[in-house]
Design an enzyme around this catalytic site. Structure first.
Site, PDB file in Angstrom:
ATOM      1  NE  ARG A  90      -3.402   2.483   2.662  1.00 59.81           N
ATOM      2  CZ  ARG A  90      -4.334   2.714   3.586  1.00 59.81           C
ATOM      3  NH1 ARG A  90      -4.592   1.800   4.506  1.00 59.81           N
ATOM      4  NH2 ARG A  90      -4.980   3.858   3.608  1.00 59.81           N
ATOM      5  CG  ASN A 144     -11.084  -1.141  -0.920  1.00 58.92           C
ATOM      6  OD1 ASN A 144     -12.214  -1.028  -1.381  1.00 58.92           O
ATOM      7  ND2 ASN A 144     -10.732  -0.618   0.247  1.00 58.92           N
ATOM      8  CB  CYS A 164     -18.058   0.154   0.195  1.00 54.81           C
ATOM      9  SG  CYS A 164     -16.978   1.578   0.504  1.00 54.81           S
ATOM     10  CG  HIS A 194     -13.772   3.726  -2.853  1.00 56.20           C
ATOM     11  ND1 HIS A 194     -12.506   3.301  -2.498  1.00 56.20           N
ATOM     12  CD2 HIS A 194     -14.586   3.356  -1.828  1.00 56.20           C
ATOM     13  CE1 HIS A 194     -12.562   2.684  -1.334  1.00 56.20           C
ATOM     14  NE2 HIS A 194     -13.812   2.703  -0.905  1.00 56.20           N
ATOM     15  CE1 TYR A 244     -11.170   6.149  -1.097  1.00 56.92           C
ATOM     16  CE2 TYR A 244     -13.367   6.146  -0.118  1.00 56.92           C
ATOM     17  CZ  TYR A 244     -12.048   5.708  -0.123  1.00 56.92           C
ATOM     18  OH  TYR A 244     -11.620   4.846   0.855  1.00 56.92           O
TER      19      TYR A 244
END
Length: 421
Positions: A90, A144, A164, A194, A244
């Site tokens: 990440r 995700n 989500c 998102h 987002y």
């Protein structure tokens, strides 16, 4: 009822356990299996999980295993909450795109594509194991990028629904501002995972009074602050965009901001270290306050609601989920995966009808869906050219020199996770 959580060694898991304990009348779990390859984390997390169940007098049994096949055997539902490559991967997703002047984020842009490429093959392998072991089990995907992963699962014929916590977060926030129970708040939530907007906030149900104008008039500053967007933009839109959308509406501003501070992954990694130390304390028998800063707020309540509806009659009949479009948004293919209100039951999720969308939203949804089509193709078939085309199609990239540079960086940073590289 038996549930399995793949990725059960996550520091998220106590949030899930707390929800299972509090909402046991809605979802009466008899056995919960935490599955994770990291045995050391499993020991810490499961110890706290058992103490939470004991404190709240939950009679369910919690077991652990590093063996996926054993963990999902006979499960009624399997929850997927994976992070392939961990926080280290990440951290890369959030940093190397910045070198090309593009946003670094784990679910959108180039970083989101990298995560999809790492994740889709792993999730599909797990899903095949579930199907071989128990073909009737539901798969609930919290991994995700949820939209792409859920589409991969559905396209492969699995019984899957994507989940989500963005929508339930808005529902809880609006209920608090309106001083009503969360169950009274129904969202006109439309878009992709998102990439969504709250077009209305209705009291009492899908046909209730739309109080969004009242919310914006009376609480617009607080709502805008939470989104990190200017109040004048929210007022001008007249809807509430997902936070987002800031990556799209203020891309260059966000890139500058991200370049001046540590990545979110670095912050989370430090937080996870502290959380795991807390989980090892035999006196701790509730989720610590620090966990709220980790992310995933209300995830447990959304997961309980969804699982209860898929497995019986305990959950809400209408929930925001990720599922096939099937004509709901007429400008998308039926097999696109959208995030909208849907009726959920034993047969799965059926989206509710939505009004015709303003081109401002429909155009971006169509663009990102085209990117997701290409991203899934790259995840399933590999190849540098497919990665390049997906990046070129993404509205946050869109220039060939950016796409070229990002393709090289993506492959270089993820080679160990890409069988074709």
């Amino acid at each position: 009822m038996k549930l399995a959580v793949v990725g059960g060694g996550s520091t998220y898991t106590p949030e899930l356990i707390d929800g299972f304990a509090r909402l046991r009348d809605t979802l009466p779990i008899e056995e919960l299996v935490l599955v994770d390859p990291a045995a050391d984390r499993l020991e810490l997390v499961s110890g706290l999980a058992r103490r939470i169940f004991a404190k709240q007098d939950h009679a369910g049994k919690i077991t652990t295993t590093t063996d996926i096949d054993a963990g999902v055997a006979d499960a009624d539902a399997v929850l997927l909450q994976l992070r392939v490559g961990g926080q280290a991967a990440r951290n890369q997703d959030e940093t190397w795109p910045l070198e090309c002047g593009c946003v670094g984020q784990e679910t959108t842009g180039a970083g989101g594509l990298a995560k999809a490429l790492r994740t889709v093959p792993v999730v599909l392998d797990i899903a095949e194991r579930v199907r071989r072991t128990n073909p009737d089990a539901w798969i609930i995907d919290f991994t995700n990028p949820v939209g792409i992963v859920t589409r991969a699962l559905l396209q492969a014929g699995h019984k899957a629904v994507g989940l989500c916590n963005v929508a339930i977060g808005f529902q809880r926030k609006f209920a608090r501002l309106l001083e009503v129970e969360p169950g009274q708040v129904h969202l006109d939530h439309v878009g992709l995972n998102h990439l969504s907007w709250e077009l209305g906030v209705r009291l009492g149900g899908p046909d209730g009074e739309n109080v969004l104008p009242k919310l914006l008039a009376e609480h617009g500053d607080a709502i805008a602050d939470d989104l990190h967007m200017p109040r004048k933009l929210v007022d001008r839109l007249g809807v509430v965009p997902s936070y987002y959308l800031r990556y799209f509406y203020a891309h260059d501003e966000v890139v500058k901001e991200l370049g001046t501070k540590p990545s979110r992954a670095a912050e989370v990694a430090a937080m996870e270290k502290e959380l795991l130390e807390m989980y090892g304390d035999p006196a701790l028998d509730e989720k610590p306050e620090l966990l709220a800063k980790r992310g995933g707020a209300f995830y447990s309540e959304a997961a309980v609601d969804l699982a209860a509806s898929l497995l019986g009659d305990g959950g809400s009949p209408v929930q925001v989920v990720n599922t096939y479009n099937n004509g709901t948004l007429p400008f998308l293919a039926d097999d696109a995966v959208i995030e909208v209100q849907a009726r959920v039951g034993r047969d799965g999720a059926t989206p509710l009808a939505v009004p015709a969308l303003d081109p401002l939203y429909a155009g971006l949804i169509a663009n990102v869906t085209a990117y997701e089509d290409l991203a899934l193709e790259a995840a399933l078939r590999g190849g540098r050219d497919r990665v390049f085309k997906a990046l070129l199609a993404h509205p946050l990239i869109g220039q060939y020199d950016y796409a070229e540079g990002l393709t090289d960086r993506l492959i270089a940073h993820n080679r160990e996770h890409l069988a074709w590289a």
